[in-house]
Design an enzyme around this catalytic site. Structure first.
Site, short mmCIF file in Angstrom:
data_model
loop_
_atom_site.label_atom_id
_atom_site.label_comp_id
_atom_site.label_asym_id
_atom_site.label_seq_id
_atom_site.Cartn_x
_atom_site.Cartn_y
_atom_site.Cartn_z
N SER A 1 0.96 -1.16 -0.02
CA SER A 1 -0.04 -0.01 0.03
C SER A 1 0.96 1.20 0.00
O SER A 1 1.92 1.11 0.06
CB SER A 1 -0.74 -0.24 1.30
N LYS A 2 0.13 2.34 0.00
CA LYS A 2 0.87 3.77 -0.25
C LYS A 2 2.11 3.70 1.00
O LYS A 2 3.22 4.21 0.70
CB LYS A 2 -0.10 4.81 0.15
N ARG A 3 1.71 3.03 2.03
CA ARG A 3 2.67 3.00 3.26
C ARG A 3 3.93 2.69 2.73
O ARG A 3 5.25 3.13 3.44
CB ARG A 3 2.28 2.19 4.44
#
Ligand code: GLU
Length: 470
Positions: free
Chosen positions: A240-242
């Site tokens: 994910s964006k993390r």
């Protein structure tokens, strides 16, 4: 043609194309091309509040960038769910007439109470079936599912996965306001588009038994299904964006070579011996959905960059020029009008970069004279002696009969010998003068590629910067 493979990629345009979606699209595309079947693009835009035209355009552009061409799909009409509402309505009416679906008018507040009660018991909420036999003429349309037994999903990647009907409920096909639900649209679309193989992310596996029951209610044969594992971050949680950039667009903008992206995504969860580099033709020939791993695959940015570097080294010159030109422009520079002049320039840079952005950064000086000279080097090299040597170089180069790398090297060697210097002395001085720095591709090639006029102008300008007379 009977038996022809038809697959589809069905993105919801609620965001841009991410790596997981791109890999799903690629696996579908490879499967279609391998079997000489059809690859269909369908835009699942029924969630109007979250779907945007901008996202559709971005997805289409990302697929084009990856070279995943579709045989059917937008801009032709009929491949966006919002254009297909009459088809869903027609299928809903069929199910209703056949007694396979029924209306339910349970008020949302009641269903909410039941949902909360189930949650309190730590049980999955299931609709009670209260309206099943009421024969209502309006409300939300629900699919009547068998109370007993189980539905088995025979997944091409995971094998058989069993879902007890006791865990499922009479799910809603069409809401009270007349809008069809996501799962219903998918079934109707896959049926009417004659999809033979549904290849999608395994986050959709829980939807599959519901969809299978709907196929059966409609009396349609089931497609084959394959659920592709999720892409994981280094910590093995879903990417994910993390974890940093995950959209295809971000990798494109970072200058990753599209061929490398395709190769990388194909190898993420699929392999053929220990081969790492596959041409598109090899992928089409060798790919089989059955060989895709059931477990999640960890994204490895270093490996993607390694592949990008490998492709930069080996890409066909004209293709490399076409890929590099927009990055040259994006850096505020102007590529040569004649692409034939760009290819030999890029040939001197391709070994030196992992991305197109790095490639352009390494070769800025080909497209614009240096804005400044590297200060430490300028301090040592650009004194009165530097000015004298640059003057001599200018005279020699102006008089050269032909301005080729070989002729330049001969002239430099001769001058070096006459002055009792080492070749590197004049080479570094010239490099600083024409590129502004102390590292570049071989200097004689650089000078030849710049051409006599530009090379001399830069050498003269550097001489002036030494305090000598230009
Ligand atoms: N629209 C779904 C998604 O973007 C895909 C559904 C499917 O492939 O069946 O996740």
């Amino acid at each position: 043609m009977a038996g022809t493979v038809r697959v589809r990629f069905a993105p919801s345009p609620t965001g841009h194309l991410h790596l997981g979606g791109a890999r799903t699209a690629l696996f579908n595309w490879l499967y279609a091309r391998h079997h000489r079947g059809a690859f269909v693009l369908r835009i699942e835009d029924t969630d109007r509040s979250r779907s945007t035209e901008e996202n559709i355009a971005a997805i289409v552009e990302a697929l084009r960038w990856l070279g995943l061409d579709w045989d059917e799909g937008p801009p032709a009409p009929g491949y966006r769910q919002t254009e297909r509402l009459p088809i869903y309505r027609e299928h809903a009416e069929r199910l209703l007439r056949a007694g396979r679906a029924y209306y339910c008018d349970c008020p949302p507040a009641l269903l909410d109470r039941e949902r909360k009660a189930a949650q309190a018991r730590k049980a999955t909420f299931r609709y009670s079936g209260r309206c099943r036999e009421r024969g209502l003429a309006a409300g939300a349309l629900r699919l009547r599912i068998p109370e007993e037994g189980a539905t088995v999903v025979n997944d091409l990647i995971h094998g058989p996965v069993t879902f007890e009907h006791g865990q499922l409920d009479d799910w809603i096909l069409v809401r009270t306001d007349g809008t069809p639900t996501y799962n219903f649209c998918v079934v109707v679309d896959d049926v009417t588009m004659r999809i033979t193989h549904v290849i999608r992310g395994n986050d959709h596996l829980p939807n599959t038994p519901k969809q299978i029951l709907c196929y059966e209610a409609l009396g349609y044969p089931l497609p084959e299904v394959a659920h592709v594992s999720m892409i994981l971050g280094p910590d093995r949680s879903r990417l994910s964006k993390r974890h940093g950039a995950t959209s295809v667009q971000a990798f494109r903008d970072a200058g990753i070579v599209p061929e490398a992206m395709v190769n990388y995504l194909a190898r993420l969860g699929w392999s053929h011996g220990d081969q790492e580099i596959f041409s598109r033709a090899e992928l089409v020939e060798l790919f089989d959905i059955k060989d895709v791993a059931a477990s999640g695959a960890v994204f490895d940015a270093t490996k993607l960059e390694w592949l990008s570097h490998e492709y930069l080294k080996s890409l066909d010159g004209a293709r490399l020029a076409a890929l590099a030109a927009p990055f040259i422009r994006a850096a505020g520079l102007t590529p040569p009008a004649d692409p034939a002049r760009l290819v030999p320039i890029l040939d001197t840079l391709r070994e030196r970069a992992k991305t197109l952005v790095e490639l352009v950064a390494a070769g800025r000086f080909y497209f614009a004279p240096p804005a400044a000279y590297e200060p430490t080097a300028a301090q040592t090299l650009f004194g009165p002696e530097g000015a004298r040597r640059l003057g001599l170089i200018v005279d020699r180069l102006a008089a050269l009969p032909e301005f080729t790398a070989a002729a330049l090297e001969r002239a430099y060697r001769a001058l070096t010998a006459e002055l009792g210097l080492k070749l590197v002395d004049l080479a570094q001085l010239s490099r600083l003068a024409v590129t502004g720095g102390t590292a570049s591709p071989p200097i004689f090639e650089v000078l030849a590629l710049l051409g006599r006029e530009e090379a001399l102008a830069r050498l003269r300008r550097a001489r002036a910067a030494c305090g000598g007379t230009a």
